[in-house]
Design a protein around this motif. Structure first.
Motif, mmCIF file in Angstrom:
data_model
loop_
_atom_site.group_PDB
_atom_site.id
_atom_site.type_symbol
_atom_site.label_atom_id
_atom_site.label_comp_id
_atom_site.label_asym_id
_atom_site.label_seq_id
_atom_site.Cartn_x
_atom_site.Cartn_y
_atom_site.Cartn_z
ATOM 1 N N LYS A 44 24.228 20.933 37.670
ATOM 2 C CA LYS A 44 25.467 21.681 37.925
ATOM 3 C C LYS A 44 25.240 22.796 38.939
ATOM 4 C CE LYS A 44 27.988 20.870 33.656
ATOM 5 N NZ LYS A 44 28.580 21.474 32.457
ATOM 6 N N ALA A 45 24.106 23.481 38.834
ATOM 7 C CA ALA A 45 23.807 24.567 39.769
ATOM 8 C C ALA A 45 23.628 24.024 41.183
ATOM 9 C CB ALA A 45 22.556 25.321 39.325
ATOM 10 N N ALA A 46 22.956 22.891 41.310
ATOM 11 C CA ALA A 46 22.766 22.279 42.626
ATOM 12 C C ALA A 46 24.107 21.837 43.206
ATOM 13 C CB ALA A 46 21.794 21.106 42.524
ATOM 14 N N ALA A 47 24.950 21.242 42.365
ATOM 15 C CA ALA A 47 26.270 20.799 42.820
ATOM 16 C C ALA A 47 27.116 21.983 43.273
ATOM 17 C CB ALA A 47 26.973 20.029 41.703
ATOM 18 N N VAL B 8 7.722 24.507 34.260
ATOM 19 C CA VAL B 8 8.460 23.378 34.821
ATOM 20 C C VAL B 8 9.630 23.877 35.664
ATOM 21 C CG1 VAL B 8 9.839 21.335 34.273
ATOM 22 C CG2 VAL B 8 7.851 21.909 32.870
ATOM 23 N N THR B 9 9.740 23.338 36.869
ATOM 24 C CA THR B 9 10.888 23.570 37.736
ATOM 25 C C THR B 9 11.307 22.217 38.290
ATOM 26 O OG1 THR B 9 9.433 24.071 39.606
ATOM 27 C CG2 THR B 9 10.334 25.956 38.396
ATOM 28 N N TYR B 10 12.447 22.201 38.945
ATOM 29 C CA TYR B 10 12.985 20.959 39.485
ATOM 30 C C TYR B 10 13.322 21.144 40.953
ATOM 31 C CZ TYR B 10 13.163 19.563 34.661
ATOM 32 O OH TYR B 10 12.790 19.259 33.379
ATOM 33 N N GLU B 11 12.963 20.129 41.748
ATOM 34 C CA GLU B 11 13.256 20.142 43.176
ATOM 35 C C GLU B 11 14.338 19.105 43.439
ATOM 36 O OE1 GLU B 11 10.156 20.213 46.527
ATOM 37 O OE2 GLU B 11 10.692 18.106 46.327
ATOM 38 N N VAL B 12 15.359 19.512 44.166
ATOM 39 C CA VAL B 12 16.398 18.577 44.569
ATOM 40 C C VAL B 12 16.474 18.559 46.092
ATOM 41 C CG1 VAL B 12 17.746 18.809 42.454
ATOM 42 C CG2 VAL B 12 18.256 20.287 44.372
ATOM 43 N N GLU B 13 16.628 17.370 46.644
ATOM 44 C CA GLU B 13 16.800 17.244 48.091
ATOM 45 C C GLU B 13 18.273 17.024 48.368
ATOM 46 O OE1 GLU B 13 15.828 14.262 51.769
ATOM 47 O OE2 GLU B 13 14.348 14.366 50.165
ATOM 48 N N VAL B 14 18.837 17.954 49.134
ATOM 49 C CA VAL B 14 20.255 17.911 49.474
ATOM 50 C C VAL B 14 20.403 18.270 50.948
ATOM 51 C CG1 VAL B 14 22.542 18.868 49.005
ATOM 52 C CG2 VAL B 14 20.891 18.678 47.150
ATOM 53 N N ASP B 15 21.045 17.396 51.699
ATOM 54 C CA ASP B 15 21.371 17.705 53.095
ATOM 55 C C ASP B 15 20.141 18.128 53.906
ATOM 56 O OD1 ASP B 15 23.311 17.764 55.094
ATOM 57 O OD2 ASP B 15 23.706 19.901 54.805
ATOM 58 N N GLY B 16 19.003 17.438 53.681
ATOM 59 C CA GLY B 16 17.789 17.729 54.439
ATOM 60 C C GLY B 16 17.037 18.973 53.985
ATOM 61 N N LYS B 17 17.444 19.552 52.865
ATOM 62 C CA LYS B 17 16.785 20.744 52.343
ATOM 63 C C LYS B 17 16.236 20.450 50.962
ATOM 64 C CE LYS B 17 19.976 23.733 54.756
ATOM 65 N NZ LYS B 17 21.349 24.112 54.707
ATOM 66 N N ASP B 18 15.130 21.079 50.622
ATOM 67 C CA ASP B 18 14.560 20.984 49.284
ATOM 68 C C ASP B 18 14.819 22.303 48.576
ATOM 69 O OD1 ASP B 18 13.523 18.421 49.734
ATOM 70 O OD2 ASP B 18 11.661 19.215 50.553
ATOM 71 N N ALA B 19 15.543 22.236 47.473
ATOM 72 C CA ALA B 19 15.849 23.434 46.703
ATOM 73 C C ALA B 19 15.166 23.340 45.349
ATOM 74 C CB ALA B 19 17.356 23.568 46.522
#
Length: 75
Positions: A19-22, A43-54
């Motif tokens: 939800k935070a990424a969205a 533990v953390t989570y990496e999301v790739e969105v629009d060419g960026k890693d958050a």
């Protein structure tokens, strides 16, 4: 080893993280997701969105963002 990265399905992200990424990347699709575990068990989570890693924690708190590396750009 500083951290291990395990690719996961986007559907396996904790709900708060997804939800935070969205919210942060409104209208953008999460391309990939990974679970990161540091050498202390954090533990953390990496999301790739629009060419960026958050990076987000499991509670959805935004930690950092970086532009994807050269490997990501050849997709």
């Amino acid at each position: 080893i500083l951290q291990t990265e395990t690719e996961i399905k986007v559907s396996e992200l904790p709900e708060a993280c997804a939800k935070a990424a969205a919210a942060k990347y409104s209208g953008k699709k999460i391309k990939e997701a990974s679970k990161l575990v540091d050498n202390k068990g954090g533990v953390t989570y990496e999301v790739e969105v629009d060419g960026k890693d958050a990076i987000f924690d499991a509670n959805g708190k935004f930690i950092s963002e970086e532009v994807g590396d050269a490997e990501d750009k050849k997709d």
